[in-house]
Each structure stands twice: as structure tokens, then as C-alpha cells.
Design an enzyme around this catalytic site. Structure first.
Site, PDB file in Angstrom:
ATOM      1  N   ASP A  35       1.074  -0.944  -0.091  1.00 50.65           N
ATOM      2  CA  ASP A  35      -0.069   0.043   0.271  1.00 50.65           C
ATOM      3  C   ASP A  35       0.416   0.900   0.402  1.00 50.65           C
ATOM      4  O   ASP A  35       1.902   1.459   0.937  1.00 50.65           O
ATOM      5  CB  ASP A  35      -1.189   0.225   1.016  1.00 50.65           C
ATOM      6  CG  ASP A  35      -2.047   0.818   1.199  1.00 50.65           C
ATOM      7  OD1 ASP A  35      -1.445   2.547   0.254  1.00 50.65           O
ATOM      8  OD2 ASP A  35      -2.745   1.007   1.501  1.00 50.65           O
TER       9      ASP A  35
ATOM     10  N   GLU B 240      -0.690  -0.771  -4.471  1.00 44.73           N
ATOM     11  CA  GLU B 240      -1.924   0.036  -4.096  1.00 44.73           C
ATOM     12  C   GLU B 240      -1.863   1.434  -4.060  1.00 44.73           C
ATOM     13  O   GLU B 240      -0.690   1.677  -3.616  1.00 44.73           O
ATOM     14  CB  GLU B 240      -2.879  -0.535  -2.509  1.00 44.73           C
ATOM     15  CG  GLU B 240      -4.073   0.314  -1.923  1.00 44.73           C
ATOM     16  CD  GLU B 240      -4.431  -0.683  -1.586  1.00 44.73           C
ATOM     17  OE1 GLU B 240      -4.552  -1.528  -1.220  1.00 44.73           O
ATOM     18  OE2 GLU B 240      -4.720   0.156  -0.304  1.00 44.73           O
TER      19      GLU B 240
ATOM     20  N   GLU C 229      -9.350   4.322  -2.686  1.00 44.09           N
ATOM     21  CA  GLU C 229     -10.003   4.673  -1.404  1.00 44.09           C
ATOM     22  C   GLU C 229      -9.803   6.074  -1.262  1.00 44.09           C
ATOM     23  O   GLU C 229     -11.101   6.218  -0.565  1.00 44.09           O
ATOM     24  CB  GLU C 229      -8.570   4.065  -0.206  1.00 44.09           C
ATOM     25  CG  GLU C 229      -7.270   4.983   0.235  1.00 44.09           C
ATOM     26  CD  GLU C 229      -6.773   3.875   0.843  1.00 44.09           C
ATOM     27  OE1 GLU C 229      -6.557   2.580   1.084  1.00 44.09           O
ATOM     28  OE2 GLU C 229      -6.397   4.632   2.296  1.00 44.09           O
TER      29      GLU C 229
ATOM     30  N   ASP D 181     -14.235   3.191  -0.464  1.00 42.53           N
ATOM     31  CA  ASP D 181     -14.641   3.376   1.608  1.00 42.53           C
ATOM     32  C   ASP D 181     -15.472   3.893   1.252  1.00 42.53           C
ATOM     33  O   ASP D 181     -15.535   4.856   1.309  1.00 42.53           O
ATOM     34  CB  ASP D 181     -13.344   3.915   2.252  1.00 42.53           C
ATOM     35  CG  ASP D 181     -13.709   4.084   3.566  1.00 42.53           C
ATOM     36  OD1 ASP D 181     -12.599   3.788   4.512  1.00 42.53           O
ATOM     37  OD2 ASP D 181     -14.591   3.826   4.061  1.00 42.53           O
TER      38      ASP D 181
ATOM     39  N   HIS E  83     -12.091   0.163   0.837  1.00 43.24           N
ATOM     40  CA  HIS E  83     -11.013  -0.087   1.602  1.00 43.24           C
ATOM     41  C   HIS E  83     -12.192  -0.033   3.353  1.00 43.24           C
ATOM     42  O   HIS E  83     -13.208   0.732   3.370  1.00 43.24           O
ATOM     43  CB  HIS E  83     -10.587   1.670   0.927  1.00 43.24           C
ATOM     44  CG  HIS E  83      -9.744   2.159   2.430  1.00 43.24           C
ATOM     45  ND1 HIS E  83     -10.454   2.731   3.409  1.00 43.24           N
ATOM     46  CD2 HIS E  83      -8.949   1.375   2.738  1.00 43.24           C
ATOM     47  CE1 HIS E  83      -9.521   3.140   3.861  1.00 43.24           C
ATOM     48  NE2 HIS E  83      -8.953   2.970   3.959  1.00 43.24           N
TER      49      HIS E  83
ATOM     50  N   GLU F 135     -11.608  -6.797   2.630  1.00 35.20           N
ATOM     51  CA  GLU F 135     -10.018  -6.242   3.701  1.00 35.20           C
ATOM     52  C   GLU F 135     -10.591  -6.564   5.338  1.00 35.20           C
ATOM     53  O   GLU F 135     -11.060  -5.401   5.478  1.00 35.20           O
ATOM     54  CB  GLU F 135      -9.766  -4.591   3.427  1.00 35.20           C
ATOM     55  CG  GLU F 135      -8.684  -4.153   4.256  1.00 35.20           C
ATOM     56  CD  GLU F 135      -8.254  -3.012   3.717  1.00 35.20           C
ATOM     57  OE1 GLU F 135      -8.558  -1.522   2.702  1.00 35.20           O
ATOM     58  OE2 GLU F 135      -6.886  -2.040   4.055  1.00 35.20           O
TER      59      GLU F 135
HETATM   60  C1  LIG Z   1      -2.237   1.265   5.889  1.00 35.09           C
HETATM   61  C2  LIG Z   1      -2.067   2.752   5.197  1.00 35.09           C
HETATM   62  O1  LIG Z   1      -1.122   3.151   4.957  1.00 35.09           O
HETATM   63  C3  LIG Z   1      -4.158   3.365   5.059  1.00 35.09           C
HETATM   64  O2  LIG Z   1      -3.022   3.798   6.482  1.00 35.09           O
HETATM   65  C4  LIG Z   1      -4.203   2.108   5.186  1.00 35.09           C
HETATM   66  C5  LIG Z   1      -5.154   1.461   3.724  1.00 35.09           C
HETATM   67  O3  LIG Z   1      -4.283   2.482   2.892  1.00 35.09           O
HETATM   68  C6  LIG Z   1      -6.186   0.408   3.607  1.00 35.09           C
HETATM   69  O4  LIG Z   1      -5.627   0.222   4.608  1.00 35.09           O
HETATM   70  O5  LIG Z   1      -5.643   0.702   2.319  1.00 35.09           O
HETATM   71 MG   LIG Z   2      -4.977   1.936   0.770  1.00 38.02          MG
END
Ligand SMILES: C[C@H](O)[C@H](O)CC(=O)C(=O)O
Ligand SMILES: [Mg+2]
Length: 394
Positions: free
Chosen positions: A214, A240, A268, A291, A318, A338
Site C-alpha cells: 500500500d 495500491e 480509497e 471506502d 477500503h 479488507e
Molecule cells: C496502511 C495504509 O497506509 C493506510 O493507513 C490504510 C490503507 O490505505 C488501507 O487499508 O488500504
Molecule cells: Mg490503501
């Protein structure tokens, strides 16, 4: 039932986890060194709290109906969101029938177009929309997934997002998505470290377990392409959110340039059917990741998902906890979900919106049965121990 109307909408804020899952205490994996668009500034590189990732906090919206039922939802949006609900959106909600969800959405969106469209305004609209679906489910005494047409499978399967894919594998998840630590400003050395970390995790999890990176909007096209090419030998399943969300042209090029078989995922931080239409028509990605609390809510996600289906794109929302679970279980083009690991060391499963919701279901052995979602509305309650405050009233 169709005569049940909405008496009142109320907006609250709360700090410390919850829907603003970035609002965690110091030392949490989610606030370790993670590449971001701010990483080019050394003073904002080591933690995301340093540049204010957690400033918004959680927004809670409650809608109370004439029969006494109360629906609610949560998202990222805090005090700004509460102001928008109380001072602007309330007029489109109160007095309407609980079934008028589509009309309320349209009025909220069009009335805020001149200052909205994306970001905190759409998060806020999403939150109201989800509260309305929760209310409708409670009035009808049906889970939201039934209102959406019912489950298309018996259970959900999950990949885990967190710092420890190796532990996620032991916990039964189908894959592990890690935050990328180093961005382009850290040069070749940073790129080598990103690849070395992936290699180490591949050794730890073996050949077949999915591993993903990510990149949280942090890269440029050249870096992202080189990362993807270098990651191929370690079996990276997807890259991602490699680029800033407005760089549709960059995503389209990246999708053409990544090694065959590697997926490009994003979305997201995208919102509404119009934003996702661009991602799809410009062939920016393989999988979209709206999201549910940020893209326009469930009412908008239904449209985004139908558009994605027609473009042969998967929809893997997301985060979004129960708001995602109730949707994913009803859609053929959402084959898995997720799960964000909210334990500070990503070493155990805790509810994604912990500690704000009671009865929030969690995957067991990487799975969740459809029956875990069989409660009216989204099936969760607000934890009375979380101190809600109502900063504005209309
Ligand atoms: C981990 C990522 O930087 C962020 O906090 C969460 C995310 O983008 C995701 O779950 O996809
Ligand atoms: Mg992400």
C-alpha cells in the site's frame, strides 16, 4: 412503515480510534514510518501524525424516526462534518420518510456541490446515508444486506492490512498488505529497502500467500513502475494507491507498465460515480477500493459497483468495517474484503472501529459467516463508554 418519518438528525464527534482509525496513540504500527505525499519533507517523514493525519477524528450521525427507532453511522469527519450535518444537511433529512434515501442523497449532494464533491463533505454525506440505511433496516427489522438483495455467498473471506503479514497468515487471512515505508525522496537506498522488506516477508510467508504494498499516494510514475518491476520476483499481488488520486493519466500509464499479472489497485480516496467513472474509463486500475464511509455511502456505492461490474472491475472496499461487510456479501464482483489490523503491533484481531462500536463482528480464521451479519440495520451499537460530544445543534 412508509409513513415512518425522520424526526431528528444529530451529529457528534469522538476521539481515539473509531472510524478515524488513524487517530491512534503513539507507537501504533499505523503511525510508524510510512511513505506519504508528505515524506519529501524530512520533518514530516517519520510519523503521519506529524503532518496531522489524525486531525479530523470520528463523526457520528444519528437519525431518529417517528416510531422511536434510531439509526446511526460513523466515518472520518469530526467537527467539520458535525457542522455540515447540523447547519446544512439537516433540512434535507428531517421530516422525510425513512424510505426516501435516494432523494435525500441527491438533495445533500446537489446542495453542497458548490463547496463539496470530494473529501470531508462527501465523508459527511456518506455518514448520513449510512445512518439512513441503518435506520431503514431497524424500522424493517432486517439486516442491510437483505435490503441490498441478500448474500450471494455464505461467508466473507479477508485479507489483512498491517505491518505483519507473517502473523496475518498464521491468523488465517488470505493475504497481507503492508504499508510501504520509503518514498522517492529517500532515493535508491529507500527503494532497495522497500524491496528487501518485501523479500523478507515473502521468505516468512512462503510462496502462495498474497503480499501487497500500500503506497498511500506517495510515489511518482517512474518510482512506482520500478517498484512494481523489482517486486515481481517476490510475487507482489498488487500495488495500491501508488500515485496521487488526481493523477488519472499516471495510473493509466502505470497499469500499462506493471509486470503482467500484477494488479494495480486504487480508489480509497476517490468519491462518487463520477470519480470512479474516470478511473474506469481511463483504464487506471484492475480493482477499485471505495471506502463506504468516504465515497458517498451505500447509495453511491451501489452505482459505483454496477459501473465497475460493466467494466469488468472488482470492487474491494477500503476498510469501512460493517458498512463494507454488508455490501461485499451481496455482490458477485466483490469476492473478498479488507480487514485493517487495529492492534498496535498487528499481532491480534481487534474490531476495525474499536472501541467505538459494540457487537462489531470480526473475522475468525480470516472468515466471517453471513449469519454474523444477521441483525437489523448494520447490527452494531455505539459504545456508551466512548464520550461523544455534540459541538453544534440546529
Ligand atoms: C496502511 C495504509 O497506509 C493506510 O493507513 C490504510 C490503507 O490505505 C488501507 O487499508 O488500504
Ligand atoms: Mg490503501
Amino acid at each position: 412503515m412508509s409513513e415512518v418519518t425522520i424526526n431528528q438528525v444529530r451529529a457528534y464527534t469522538v476521539r481515539g480510534g473509531g472510524a478515524d482509525y488513524h487517530d491512534q496513540a503513539e507507537g501504533h504500527w499505523i503511525d510508524a514510518q510510512i511513505a506519504t505525499p508528505m515524506s519529501k519533507y524530512p520533518e514530516y517523514r517519520m510519523t503521519r501524525r506529524s503532518f496531522g493525519l489524525n486531525v479530523l477524528g470520528t463523526l457520528v450521525v444519528e437519525v431518529e424516526a417517528s416510531d422511536g427507532s434510531v439509526g446511526f453511522a460513523v466515518t472520518t469527519g469530526g467537527e467539520i462534518g458535525a457542522w455540515i450535518v447540523e447547519k446544512h444537511l439537516a433540512r434535507f433529512i428531517e421530516g422525510k420518510r425513512v424510505t426516501e434515501i435516494e432523494k435525500i442523497w441527491d438533495q445533500m449532494f446537489n446542495a453542497t456541490l458548490y463547496y463539496g464533491r470530494k473529501g470531508v463533505v462527501i465523508n459527511t454525506i456518506s455518514c448520513v446515508d449510512l445512518a439512513l440505511w441503518d435506520l431503514l433496516g431497524k424500522v424493517r427489522e432486517e439486516p442491510v444486506h437483505q435490503l441490498l438483495g441478500g448474500p450471494v455467498r455464505d461467508e466473507l473471506t479477508f485479507y489483512a492490512t498491517g505491518a505483519r503479514p507473517d502473523l496475518a497468515k498464521q491468523m488465517g487471512f488470505i493475504g497481507g498488505k503492508m504499508p510501504l515505508a520509503h518514498g522517492p525522496a529517500e532515493g535508491e537506498e529507500g527503494l532497495k529497502r522497500n524491496l528487501a522488506h518485501l523479500a523478507e516477508m515473502r521468505r516468512a510467508v512462503g510462496e502462495d500467500f498474497w503480499l501487497m504494498y500500500d503506497c498511500w499516494m506517495s510515489l511518482d510514475l517512474n518510482y512506482a513502475t520500478r517498484l512494481a518491476q523489482g517486486a515481481q520476483e517476490f510475487g507482489l499481488k498488487w500495488i495500491e494507491e501508488a500515485l496521487p488520486p488526481d493523477d488519472y493519466w499516471g495510473y493509466a500509464q502505470l497499469k500499462r507498465d506493471v509486470p503482467k499479472g500484477m494488479l494495480v489497485n486504487t480508489g480509497e480516496h476517490e468519491a462518487t460515480r463520477w470519480g470512479f467513472r474516470l478511473l474506469m474509463e481511463m483504464e487506471c486500475c484492475d480493482v477499485i477500493q471505495p471506502d463506504v464511509g468516504w465515497c458517498g455511502g451505500l447509495t453511491e456505492l451501489i452505482k459505483i459497483s454496477a459501473l465497475a461490474d460493466a467494466h469488468n472491475k472488482l470492487v474491494v472496499p477500503h476498510g469501512s468495517s460493517v458498512y463494507s461487510y454488508h455490501f461485499v456479501i451481496t455482490r458477485h464482483n466483490s469476492p473478498f474484503a479488507e480487514f485493517l489490523m487495529m492492534a498496535p503491533k498487528a499481532d491480534e484481531v481487534v474490531p476495525m472501529f474499536n472501541p467505538l462500536l459494540l457487537d462489531e463482528p470480526v473475522p475468525e480464521n480470516g472468515r466471517m459467516s453471513a449469519s454474523a451479519l444477521d441483525k437489523p440495520g448494520f447490527g452494531v451499537r455505539l459504545n456508551p463508554e466512548c464520550g461523544l460530544s455534540r459541538p453544534y445543534q440546529h
